[in-house]
Design an enzyme around this catalytic site. Structure first.
Site, PDB file in Angstrom:
ATOM      1  N   HIS A 144       0.778  -1.199   0.069  1.00 32.37           N
ATOM      2  CA  HIS A 144       0.192   0.180   0.050  1.00 32.37           C
ATOM      3  C   HIS A 144       0.809   1.295  -0.008  1.00 32.37           C
ATOM      4  O   HIS A 144       0.802   2.131  -0.866  1.00 32.37           O
ATOM      5  CB  HIS A 144      -0.929  -0.081   1.148  1.00 32.37           C
ATOM      6  CG  HIS A 144      -1.845   1.081   1.500  1.00 32.37           C
ATOM      7  ND1 HIS A 144      -3.082   1.036   1.469  1.00 32.37           N
ATOM      8  CD2 HIS A 144      -1.320   2.355   1.982  1.00 32.37           C
ATOM      9  CE1 HIS A 144      -3.749   2.318   1.605  1.00 32.37           C
ATOM     10  NE2 HIS A 144      -2.755   3.276   1.814  1.00 32.37           N
ATOM     11  N   GLU A 145       1.959   1.474   0.768  1.00 31.34           N
ATOM     12  CA  GLU A 145       2.656   2.572   0.969  1.00 31.34           C
ATOM     13  C   GLU A 145       3.615   2.764  -0.206  1.00 31.34           C
ATOM     14  O   GLU A 145       3.592   4.003  -0.498  1.00 31.34           O
ATOM     15  CB  GLU A 145       3.470   2.535   2.290  1.00 31.34           C
ATOM     16  CG  GLU A 145       2.892   2.468   3.664  1.00 31.34           C
ATOM     17  CD  GLU A 145       1.592   3.425   3.593  1.00 31.34           C
ATOM     18  OE1 GLU A 145       1.866   4.596   3.196  1.00 31.34           O
ATOM     19  OE2 GLU A 145       0.717   3.289   4.450  1.00 31.34           O
ATOM     20  N   HIS A 148       1.459   4.438  -2.663  1.00 30.65           N
ATOM     21  CA  HIS A 148       1.606   6.078  -2.723  1.00 30.65           C
ATOM     22  C   HIS A 148       2.963   6.478  -3.281  1.00 30.65           C
ATOM     23  O   HIS A 148       2.828   7.440  -3.966  1.00 30.65           O
ATOM     24  CB  HIS A 148       1.666   6.399  -1.257  1.00 30.65           C
ATOM     25  CG  HIS A 148       0.012   6.245  -0.733  1.00 30.65           C
ATOM     26  ND1 HIS A 148      -1.129   6.430  -1.188  1.00 30.65           N
ATOM     27  CD2 HIS A 148      -0.399   5.661   0.703  1.00 30.65           C
ATOM     28  CE1 HIS A 148      -1.998   6.208  -0.562  1.00 30.65           C
ATOM     29  NE2 HIS A 148      -1.608   5.573   0.550  1.00 30.65           N
TER      30      HIS A 148
HETATM   31  N1  ARG Z   1      -3.421   3.448   6.955  1.00 33.59           N
HETATM   32  C1  ARG Z   1      -2.331   3.507   6.115  1.00 33.59           C
HETATM   33  C2  ARG Z   1      -2.281   4.473   5.199  1.00 33.59           C
HETATM   34  O1  ARG Z   1      -2.971   5.244   4.897  1.00 33.59           O
HETATM   35  C3  ARG Z   1      -1.886   1.838   5.661  1.00 33.59           C
HETATM   36  C4  ARG Z   1      -3.203   1.109   5.434  1.00 33.59           C
HETATM   37  C5  ARG Z   1      -2.548  -0.463   5.187  1.00 33.59           C
HETATM   38  N2  ARG Z   1      -3.434  -1.528   5.483  1.00 33.59           N
HETATM   39  C6  ARG Z   1      -3.289  -2.952   5.534  1.00 33.59           C
HETATM   40  N3  ARG Z   1      -4.049  -3.531   5.461  1.00 33.59           N
HETATM   41  N4  ARG Z   1      -2.017  -3.070   5.635  1.00 33.59           N
HETATM   42  O2  ARG Z   1      -1.467   4.701   4.364  1.00 33.59           O
HETATM   43 ZN    ZN Z   2      -2.574   5.021   2.398  1.00 31.17          ZN
END
Ligand code: ARG
Ligand code: ZN
Ligand code: CA
Length: 230
Positions: A144-145, A148
Site C-alpha cells: 500500500h505505502e 503511494h
Molecule cells: N493506513 C495506512 C495508510 O493510509 C496503511 C493501510 C494499510 N492497510 C493494510 N491492510 N496493511 O497509508
Molecule cells: Zn494510504
C-alpha cells in the site's frame, strides 16, 4: 519502453533493542517482504530488488519518528540512498507523537524534487510478513505505502464524486473500508466498492489486487517524476 522496470530498494531497520517488540527484524523477514511486493506488483510492470540493508540502533528514532517530526528529518537525511527511482524503506515503532498508531506513511513522486532526502516509506516493523500485528502482518502495508510512493491515491479519495483516485477502472468509494466486508457499495450506480484493492484500508488477507489502470498510472508517475524507463 521496457516490459518491466526493476527498482532498487534500500531497507533501513531502526530498533530500540534486540527484541521483536523493539523493532528487530531478521534478514529472512526482509526477504519475505520483498517477495510479497514483487508478487503484488507482478501485474504492474514494476519489480523490486534489495540492494542494501542498514541496521540502526536508536530507541529515540524507533519511538519518535513520524510524519514531519525532527527525528524523521534527522534519520532520512543521514540514511537515504540512491536516486529518485530508489525505494528507501525505514521500519520503526511509531510509539509517540504524530506517528502514534500508524501502520505506515509515504511520500509522493511529485514531492521528490523539492525534498529529495525526505523521499521514501516509513513502516511499522510489526507489519512485515510473519510479524506480530494480527490482520496486518502479511506485508501489505508496504504494498500500500509503496503504491503511494509510486503515485497512487486511496481508492476512496474524493468519495463518490469528481476524479476520485484519478484511475478510471477503480470503482468510486465514499470512505475507507476496514476488515473484509461481505458486501459494500457506498456510491450510487457503478460497481461495488473496491475492497480487495491494495489502496483501500481492509485487512492484509482481504487485499489482492492493483487494477490495470493503477498499473498504467504507476508507470506514468515513475516515468514523469522518478526518471524510470518503463
Ligand atoms: N493506513 C495506512 C495508510 O493510509 C496503511 C493501510 C494499510 N492497510 C493494510 N491492510 N496493511 O497509508
Ligand atoms: Zn494510504
Ligand atoms: Ca476511480
Amino acid at each position: 519502453e521496457n516490459a518491466t522496470a526493476t527498482l532498487d530498494v534500500y531497507f533501513h531497520v531502526v530498533s530500540a533493542n534486540d527484541t521483536v517488540e523493539g523493532g528487530e527484524v531478521p534478514d529472512s523477514q526482509i526477504a519475505a517482504q520483498l517477495a510479497t511486493i514483487n508478487k503484488d506488483y507482478n501485474t504492474t510492470g514494476i519489480s523490486f530488488r534489495l540492494v542494501n540493508t542498514t541496521r540502526i540502533r536508536s530507541p529515540e528514532w524507533f519511538n519518535k519518528v513520524g510524519p514531519d517530526s525532527p527525528e524523521e528529518a534527522a534519520m532520512k537525511t543521514l540514511f537515504r540512498m540512491g536516486d529518485a527511482s530508489a525505494l528507501n524503506i525505514y521500519t520503526v515503532g511509531f510509539k509517540e507523537g504524530e506517528g502514534k498508531g500508524l501502520l505506515g506513511y509515504a511520500t509522493f513522486p511529485i514531492d521528490y524534487n523539492s525534498k529529495p532526502k525526505n523521499d521514501g516509506v516509513v513502516l511499522l516493523s510489526s507489519t512485515l510478513p510473519g510479524g506480530p500485528l494480527a490482520k496486518y502482518n502479511m506485508g501489505r502495508t508496504l504494498t500500500h505505502e509503496s503504491g503511494h510512493w509510486a503515485g497512487l491515491y486511496h481508492t476512496f479519495e474524493g468519495g463518490c464524486t469528481g476524479l476520485g483516485d484519478s484511475v478510471d477502472d477503480t470503482a468510486p468509494e465514499e470512505s475507507a473500508a476496514y476488515g473484509c466486508p461481505d458486501k459494500r457499495d457506498t456510491c450510487p450506480g457503478g460497481d461495488v466498492d473496491p475492497i480487495h484493492n491494495f489502496m483501500d484500508y481492509t485487512d492484509d488477507s482481504c487485499m489482492t489486487a492493483f487494477t490495470p489502470g493503477q498499473g498504467t498510472r504507476i508507470r506514468a508517475q515513475l516515468r514523469t517524476y522518478r526518471g524510470v524507463d518503463v
